[in-house]
Enzyme design. Structure first.
Site, PDB file in Angstrom:
ATOM      1  N   CYS A  84       5.712  19.913  18.812  1.00  0.00           N
ATOM      2  CA  CYS A  84       4.310  20.027  19.250  1.00  0.00           C
ATOM      3  C   CYS A  84       3.732  18.644  19.597  1.00  0.00           C
ATOM      4  CB  CYS A  84       3.467  20.683  18.152  1.00  0.00           C
ATOM      5  SG  CYS A  84       3.542  22.497  18.156  1.00  0.00           S
TER       6      CYS A  84
ATOM      7  N   CYS B 262       5.870  21.551  13.239  1.00  0.00           N
ATOM      8  CA  CYS B 262       6.843  21.636  14.339  1.00  0.00           C
ATOM      9  C   CYS B 262       7.094  20.246  14.907  1.00  0.00           C
ATOM     10  CB  CYS B 262       6.294  22.549  15.435  1.00  0.00           C
ATOM     11  SG  CYS B 262       7.200  22.403  16.988  1.00  0.00           S
TER      12      CYS B 262
ATOM     13  N   GLN C 238      17.416  22.547  26.645  1.00  0.00           N
ATOM     14  CA  GLN C 238      18.139  21.296  26.448  1.00  0.00           C
ATOM     15  C   GLN C 238      18.916  20.941  27.710  1.00  0.00           C
ATOM     16  OE1 GLN C 238      20.220  20.766  22.628  1.00  0.00           O
ATOM     17  NE2 GLN C 238      19.536  22.803  22.039  1.00  0.00           N
TER      18      GLN C 238
ATOM     19  N   SER D  83      16.910  26.236  16.854  1.00  0.00           N
ATOM     20  CA  SER D  83      16.515  25.707  15.550  1.00  0.00           C
ATOM     21  C   SER D  83      15.009  25.468  15.462  1.00  0.00           C
ATOM     22  CB  SER D  83      17.307  24.439  15.227  1.00  0.00           C
ATOM     23  OG  SER D  83      17.168  23.495  16.261  1.00  0.00           O
TER      24      SER D  83
ATOM     25  N   ASN E  84      18.415  27.943  24.529  1.00  0.00           N
ATOM     26  CA  ASN E  84      18.705  28.937  23.497  1.00  0.00           C
ATOM     27  C   ASN E  84      17.377  29.479  23.033  1.00  0.00           C
ATOM     28  OD1 ASN E  84      21.516  28.440  23.401  1.00  0.00           O
ATOM     29  ND2 ASN E  84      21.179  26.658  22.102  1.00  0.00           N
TER      30      ASN E  84
ATOM     31  N   HIS F 109      11.391  25.530  24.379  1.00  0.00           N
ATOM     32  CA  HIS F 109      12.124  24.342  24.864  1.00  0.00           C
ATOM     33  C   HIS F 109      13.540  24.714  25.270  1.00  0.00           C
ATOM     34  CE1 HIS F 109      13.927  24.524  20.845  1.00  0.00           C
ATOM     35  NE2 HIS F 109      14.837  23.658  21.242  1.00  0.00           N
TER      36      HIS F 109
ATOM     37  N   HIS G  92       9.401  26.469  19.094  1.00  0.00           N
ATOM     38  CA  HIS G  92       8.607  25.876  20.177  1.00  0.00           C
ATOM     39  C   HIS G  92       9.366  26.063  21.491  1.00  0.00           C
ATOM     40  CE1 HIS G  92       5.317  23.019  21.314  1.00  0.00           C
ATOM     41  NE2 HIS G  92       6.061  23.011  22.406  1.00  0.00           N
TER      42      HIS G  92
ATOM     43  N   HIS H  85       2.712  25.950  21.358  1.00  0.00           N
ATOM     44  CA  HIS H  85       3.762  26.396  20.437  1.00  0.00           C
ATOM     45  C   HIS H  85       3.974  27.910  20.472  1.00  0.00           C
ATOM     46  CE1 HIS H  85       6.236  25.841  16.783  1.00  0.00           C
ATOM     47  NE2 HIS H  85       5.679  26.941  16.324  1.00  0.00           N
TER      48      HIS H  85
END
Ligand SMILES: O=P(O)(O)O[C@H]1O[C@H](CO)[C@@H](O)[C@H](O)[C@H]1O
Ligand SMILES: O=P(O)(O)O[C@H]1O[C@H](CO)[C@@H](O)[C@H](O)[C@H]1O
Lengths: 338, 338
Positions: A54, A51, A168, A161, A153, A166, A164, A113
């Site tokens: 990570c 990943c 944006q 994509s 997302n 997250h 993990h 993760h």
């Protein structure tokens, strides 16, 4: 509520965008021979060597992530907006274009993760909220950044994509389409009434109590009257705050709690890690007064019937008007009851 | 073309909707660890006993399809719009809704379950075109039907619930959101210039010849300057026709050819049965003169990199502005060359 809204096809008006949604309460019974989504992969490890988000791992561009302990933010290695784009305008008859520059960042919510927001402690979600505040302020203060879009997302079905946890942040020089609509609608209302459009709407919702999922001291979580996605929801501050910087510590904690409650309800709805796109709409950082803005966070989840059957916004929706199959009221009832 | 448009992030203006698209020409290199779509199932049989659209089969509501030979049309058994909805308006403070009634139909393009438009002979596609004309006229003439939306969802990734070649028609009493935008933009232009917005745009495109994929006597097929989807394209009549009823027989044949050429190119692009939503935007059937309308058919295909990696219109796109990773010019070049 007008009983017809439960039974007959109708359209509802979105006071924030000025657009309509088509509602078909009678349509849930149709058979489905279409696409079934794959179920989200089972348990992820707490650390995944492959990943690129990570702690300690090396990203696609060769940089190494620090051994971060809570929130970690970096500039997107494949940003949709460039910082160094030259300024230009194309006005060639009916071909109209212009440069758009900006900064895109990735916000890792946790070093773990295997987690997503609903699995995190409210205190840890609050760290994400504080990081959003910091980024909104820092990016928004930069020369040429007139709008800061914070979003997440979640789930590969929502184009994420990397699993993990997250989100944006895309910040840029112009005001995006959706924000421009909300700016206009809120401004027109505020100029006429000297009162917040969303604030006045909240009062009506509180009196009716038909679409409210959860409340705490500072926030209301509800399915808006004009919701498009099956289980769309909105987190709205009770008071008229124009952006997330206007939250004090107690309010931030309440906001983190609201996110936690809503996302945990989502996960329980179809007993799956519930995919969505979520985003915060708040005052642009264009140096204007923007007192008409009442910030809010919206969640657009695609699932309709189960963990594997989603609502497709396609054909009619792309060429005409968004369409939904269950009413906002029944979605709210479901979410509230969980 | 301004060379900056090939290299730097910028936004382009859609003259038909008045909205913007964000273009990131430099962004195709990012790695993809996200969702891979399943490849479309291999060869389908010419007749499938479990398909509710094949000739002679029984549908979900118990009706039996005739042994049809070319195009077959019936009313959608699970229509999103009801014909018998009572007329009502809700104006309760900031909660605004009203009845929406209409008729939804399914248009089977061929009795052959294994086909899709690109596999059909141009003469057979022309029968579909003639059926669309007939429906547009018949539905549009009905009391209370002010708009007729013809569209197709192709591929399960585009929410198509049955692979039998078919499209849909949703006709209704009000003008859908997307159509209202185009109505307004075309009207403003026509009132000022007494000339078709799209017609004038076509002249510019023909002079530049950078985004044109195919031409025949009556039609231009091109990737519009403001395309949102990676391989979005538009079929536009050269002459200023406000709706598909203004086509004579020769023009219909040319239109069928344009559909055939474009969809066959699509299938060749990633060597797969290319999914898309397609729709015809034309003058509303609201009894007004609508001379500002220039009808056109648009194709919105989701695939970006291959048969299994699509573009997701999520997070930023839902909360901000649609974003694309390749320029309209390079997409047009690819499609033209096939
Ligand atoms: O009617 P179908 O093909 O089952 O349904 C499909 O097209 C409709 C119109 O675009 C959408 O509302 C549905 O979400 C989609 O799955
Ligand atoms: O940057 P990511 O997560 O790879 O990409 C995802 O989010 C972006 C912003 O909503 C979208 O433009 C992409 O289509 C989507 O796949």
């Amino acid at each position: 509520m007008n009983a017809h809204l439960k039974e007959y096809s109708h359209r509802r008006y979105n006071i924030l965008t000025g657009e309509w949604v088509l509602v078909s309460p009678h349509r849930t019974k149709r058979p489905w021979q279409g696409k079934q989504e794959d179920l989200a992969a089972e348990q992820r490890p707490a650390h995944d060597a492959s990943c690129y988000l990570c702690p300690g791992n090396t990203r696609a561009n060769g940089e190494k992530n620090p051994e971060y302990k809570d929130v970690f933010i970096f500039e997107n290695d494949f940003a949709a907006l460039q910082t160094d784009a030259p300024t230009f305008k194309v006005r060639d008859g009916l071909m109209i274009a212009e440069s758009e520059s900006g900064i895109c960042k990735v916000v890792c919510f946790s070093p773990d993760h295997s987690k997503s927001l609903p699995d995190m402690a409210v205190e840890d979600i609050k760290k994400v909220v504080n990081a959003w505040q910091h980024e909104y302020k820092t990016l928004g203060d930069m020369e040429g950044i007139n709008h800061v879009q914070i979003f997440e997302n979640k789930g590969d079905v929502m184009g994420c994509s990397n699993p993990h946890p997250h989100g944006q942040i895309w910040s840029q020089s112009t005001i995006p389409n959706e924000v421009a609509k909300k700016d206009q609608q809120q401004k027109a209302y505020f100029e006429e009434k000297r009162s917040s459009l969303l604030g006045d709407y909240l009062e009506q919702e509180l009196a009716l109590n038909e679409r409210i999922i959860f409340e705490n001291k500072h926030f209301i979580v509800l399915v808006p009257f004009w919701a498009v996605w099956p289980y769309e929801a909105m987190i709205v501050p009770r008071h008229h705050l124009k952006n997330i910087l206007e939250m004090d510590d107690d309010t931030c904690m309440n906001f983190a709690e609201a996110i936690s409650v809503l996302t945990r309800k989502y996960d329980r709805l179809f007993n799956t890690s519930f995919p969505y796109s979520a985003g915060i709409h708040q005052s642009p950082t264009n140096g204007q007064n923007n007192e008409h803005w009442h910030w809010h966070m919206s969640f657009y989840p695609p699932l309709l019937r189960s963990a594997t059957v989603k609502k497709f916004m396609v054909g009619y929706e792309m060429f005409g008007t968004p369409q939904r199959d269950i009413t906002a009221e029944s979605a709210a009832e479901m979410l509230k009851s969980l």
